[in-house]
Design a protein around this motif. Structure first.
Motif, PDB file in Angstrom:
ATOM      1  N   PRO A   1     -11.437  17.612  15.981  1.00 33.39           N
ATOM      2  CA  PRO A   1     -10.165  17.712  15.254  1.00 33.39           C
ATOM      3  C   PRO A   1      -9.080  16.895  15.963  1.00 33.39           C
ATOM      4  O   PRO A   1      -9.067  16.787  17.190  1.00 33.39           O
ATOM      5  N   VAL A   2      -8.176  16.356  15.172  1.00 29.72           N
ATOM      6  CA  VAL A   2      -7.065  15.570  15.707  1.00 29.72           C
ATOM      7  C   VAL A   2      -5.802  16.369  15.435  1.00 29.72           C
ATOM      8  O   VAL A   2      -5.517  16.713  14.292  1.00 29.72           O
ATOM      9  N   GLU A   3      -5.038  16.650  16.513  1.00 26.65           N
ATOM     10  CA  GLU A   3      -3.903  17.546  16.338  1.00 26.65           C
ATOM     11  C   GLU A   3      -2.661  17.182  17.136  1.00 26.65           C
ATOM     12  O   GLU A   3      -1.755  18.000  17.275  1.00 26.65           O
ATOM     13  N   SER A   4      -2.562  15.964  17.625  1.00 26.48           N
ATOM     14  CA  SER A   4      -1.339  15.589  18.335  1.00 26.48           C
ATOM     15  C   SER A   4      -0.212  15.355  17.320  1.00 26.48           C
ATOM     16  O   SER A   4      -0.482  15.044  16.160  1.00 26.48           O
ATOM     17  N   PRO A   5       1.035  15.501  17.716  1.00 28.54           N
ATOM     18  CA  PRO A   5       2.158  15.374  16.774  1.00 28.54           C
ATOM     19  C   PRO A   5       2.240  14.004  16.089  1.00 28.54           C
ATOM     20  O   PRO A   5       2.707  13.904  14.967  1.00 28.54           O
ATOM     21  N   ARG A   6       1.793  12.965  16.753  1.00 25.85           N
ATOM     22  CA  ARG A   6       1.785  11.626  16.161  1.00 25.85           C
ATOM     23  C   ARG A   6       0.422  11.003  16.457  1.00 25.85           C
ATOM     24  O   ARG A   6       0.076  10.784  17.602  1.00 25.85           O
ATOM     25  N   GLU A   7      -0.336  10.753  15.387  1.00 24.52           N
ATOM     26  CA  GLU A   7      -1.684  10.180  15.521  1.00 24.52           C
ATOM     27  C   GLU A   7      -1.588   8.660  15.592  1.00 24.52           C
ATOM     28  O   GLU A   7      -0.801   8.062  14.865  1.00 24.52           O
TER      29      GLU A   7
ATOM     30  N   ILE B   1       0.864  -1.179   0.000  1.00 20.05           N
ATOM     31  CA  ILE B   1       0.000   0.000   0.000  1.00 20.05           C
ATOM     32  C   ILE B   1       0.903   1.232   0.000  1.00 20.05           C
ATOM     33  O   ILE B   1       1.201   1.801   1.056  1.00 20.05           O
ATOM     34  N   PRO B   2       1.389   1.643  -1.175  1.00 16.37           N
ATOM     35  CA  PRO B   2       2.392   2.709  -1.279  1.00 16.37           C
ATOM     36  C   PRO B   2       2.011   4.016  -0.583  1.00 16.37           C
ATOM     37  O   PRO B   2       2.883   4.721  -0.085  1.00 16.37           O
ATOM     38  N   LEU B   3       0.741   4.334  -0.520  1.00 14.75           N
ATOM     39  CA  LEU B   3       0.301   5.549   0.156  1.00 14.75           C
ATOM     40  C   LEU B   3       0.783   5.576   1.605  1.00 14.75           C
ATOM     41  O   LEU B   3       1.098   6.638   2.146  1.00 14.75           O
ATOM     42  N   SER B   4       0.868   4.412   2.233  1.00 14.22           N
ATOM     43  CA  SER B   4       1.261   4.351   3.642  1.00 14.22           C
ATOM     44  C   SER B   4       2.666   4.915   3.870  1.00 14.22           C
ATOM     45  O   SER B   4       2.914   5.564   4.887  1.00 14.22           O
ATOM     46  N   ALA B   5       3.582   4.701   2.933  1.00 16.42           N
ATOM     47  CA  ALA B   5       4.937   5.246   3.068  1.00 16.42           C
ATOM     48  C   ALA B   5       4.911   6.771   2.994  1.00 16.42           C
ATOM     49  O   ALA B   5       5.582   7.450   3.778  1.00 16.42           O
ATOM     50  N   ARG B   6       4.124   7.317   2.078  1.00 14.91           N
ATOM     51  CA  ARG B   6       4.023   8.779   1.940  1.00 14.91           C
ATOM     52  C   ARG B   6       3.406   9.419   3.185  1.00 14.91           C
ATOM     53  O   ARG B   6       3.704  10.558   3.516  1.00 14.91           O
ATOM     54  N   MET B   7       2.538   8.663   3.849  1.00 20.05           N
ATOM     55  CA  MET B   7       1.891   9.150   5.070  1.00 20.05           C
ATOM     56  C   MET B   7       2.785   8.985   6.292  1.00 20.05           C
ATOM     57  O   MET B   7       2.488   9.537   7.349  1.00 20.05           O
ATOM     58  N   GLY B   8       3.852   8.208   6.180  1.00 21.76           N
ATOM     59  CA  GLY B   8       4.732   7.965   7.322  1.00 21.76           C
ATOM     60  C   GLY B   8       4.159   6.963   8.315  1.00 21.76           C
ATOM     61  O   GLY B   8       4.479   7.005   9.504  1.00 21.76           O
ATOM     62  N   VAL B   9       3.322   6.051   7.839  1.00 23.94           N
ATOM     63  CA  VAL B   9       2.675   5.066   8.718  1.00 23.94           C
ATOM     64  C   VAL B   9       3.704   4.094   9.269  1.00 23.94           C
ATOM     65  O   VAL B   9       4.587   3.626   8.554  1.00 23.94           O
TER      66      VAL B   9
ATOM     67  N   GLY C   1      -8.848  12.489   5.235  1.00 26.15           N
ATOM     68  CA  GLY C   1      -8.501  11.364   4.358  1.00 26.15           C
ATOM     69  C   GLY C   1      -7.361  10.535   4.925  1.00 26.15           C
ATOM     70  O   GLY C   1      -7.343   9.307   4.805  1.00 26.15           O
ATOM     71  N   SER C   2      -6.384  11.180   5.552  1.00 27.48           N
ATOM     72  CA  SER C   2      -5.280  10.460   6.181  1.00 27.48           C
ATOM     73  C   SER C   2      -5.764   9.665   7.382  1.00 27.48           C
ATOM     74  O   SER C   2      -5.332   8.527   7.610  1.00 27.48           O
ATOM     75  N   LEU C   3      -6.651  10.253   8.171  1.00 24.74           N
ATOM     76  CA  LEU C   3      -7.202   9.536   9.326  1.00 24.74           C
ATOM     77  C   LEU C   3      -7.982   8.310   8.864  1.00 24.74           C
ATOM     78  O   LEU C   3      -7.866   7.230   9.460  1.00 24.74           O
ATOM     79  N   ASN C   4      -8.772   8.474   7.808  1.00 21.63           N
ATOM     80  CA  ASN C   4      -9.532   7.348   7.266  1.00 21.63           C
ATOM     81  C   ASN C   4      -8.580   6.257   6.778  1.00 21.63           C
ATOM     82  O   ASN C   4      -8.780   5.072   7.046  1.00 21.63           O
TER      83      ASN C   4
ATOM     84  N   MET D   1       1.042   7.643  12.611  1.00 20.38           N
ATOM     85  CA  MET D   1       1.557   8.482  11.520  1.00 20.38           C
ATOM     86  C   MET D   1       1.818   9.866  12.087  1.00 20.38           C
ATOM     87  O   MET D   1       1.146  10.311  13.025  1.00 20.38           O
ATOM     88  N   PRO D   2       2.780  10.581  11.526  1.00 22.99           N
ATOM     89  CA  PRO D   2       3.065  11.932  12.018  1.00 22.99           C
ATOM     90  C   PRO D   2       2.063  12.950  11.463  1.00 22.99           C
ATOM     91  O   PRO D   2       1.682  12.885  10.296  1.00 22.99           O
TER      92      PRO D   2
END
Length: 163
Positions: free
Chosen positions: A103-109, A27-35, A64-67, A49-50
């Motif tokens: 809203p989600v705003e911690s440095p690492r979700e 799932i290449p998107l995961s690398a771009r998201m930093g998962v 979209g990142s949270l989803n 993820m950061p």
């Protein structure tokens, strides 16, 4: 039925290191998201993820990142369950619902996918073995500012077909 072995973090746990490699490769998107795979505990599988890579214009986490993080946490849980029971299969998300409560705003979700109830897991495994395909319902949460109230609630229906 065997219970899933628990680890406090992915450090030193070969299964979680391999899971992270699979998620990034498939799932290449995961690398771009930093998962990354954070841990497997009694509460379930935790992926993180950061915020820095997943911000919206309001400086909170992009919906979209949270989803995607929630979807990946459920997919990862299904992957671990298959491995635990010496099964192979292809996992896809059939249907999902998500509720953004704040809203989600911690440095690492961090998204936590709880394990399925034992009866549901037994049924899933029996169907997969006998019918070569089975459905698994999984719930995922992302913590909010108040530890007692999740900021994000996700429900996913995953289908696994035997490879």
């Amino acid at each position: 039925m065997q219970s899933m072995p628990i680890s406090s973090s992915s450090t030193g746990d070969e299964r979680l290191r391999r899971l992270e490699e699979v998620i990034i490769a498939e799932i290449p998107l995961s690398a771009r998201m930093g998962v990354s795979v954070a841990a497997l505990t009694n509460a379930g599988l935790r992926l993180s993820m950061p915020l820095e890579l997943n911000r919206n214009p309001h400086q909170t986490a992009f919906a979209g990142s949270l989803n995607a993080l929630c979807t990946l946490a459920g997919w990862g849980m299904a992957h671990l369950l298959l491995a635990e029971h010496d099964l192979e299969g292809q996992t896809v998300l059939r249907r999902s619902s998500i509720k953004y409560r704040e809203p989600v705003e911690s440095p690492r979700e961090t998204a936590t996918c709880g394990p399925p109830p034992p009866g549901d897991l037994d049924h899933f495994l029996a169907m997969l073995r006998s019918k070569e395909q089975a459905k698994l319902e999984l719930g995922v949460q992302i913590a909010g500012a108040d530890a007692d109230r999740p900021a994000v609630l996700f429900g996913g229906s995953y289908v696994v077909s035997r490879a």
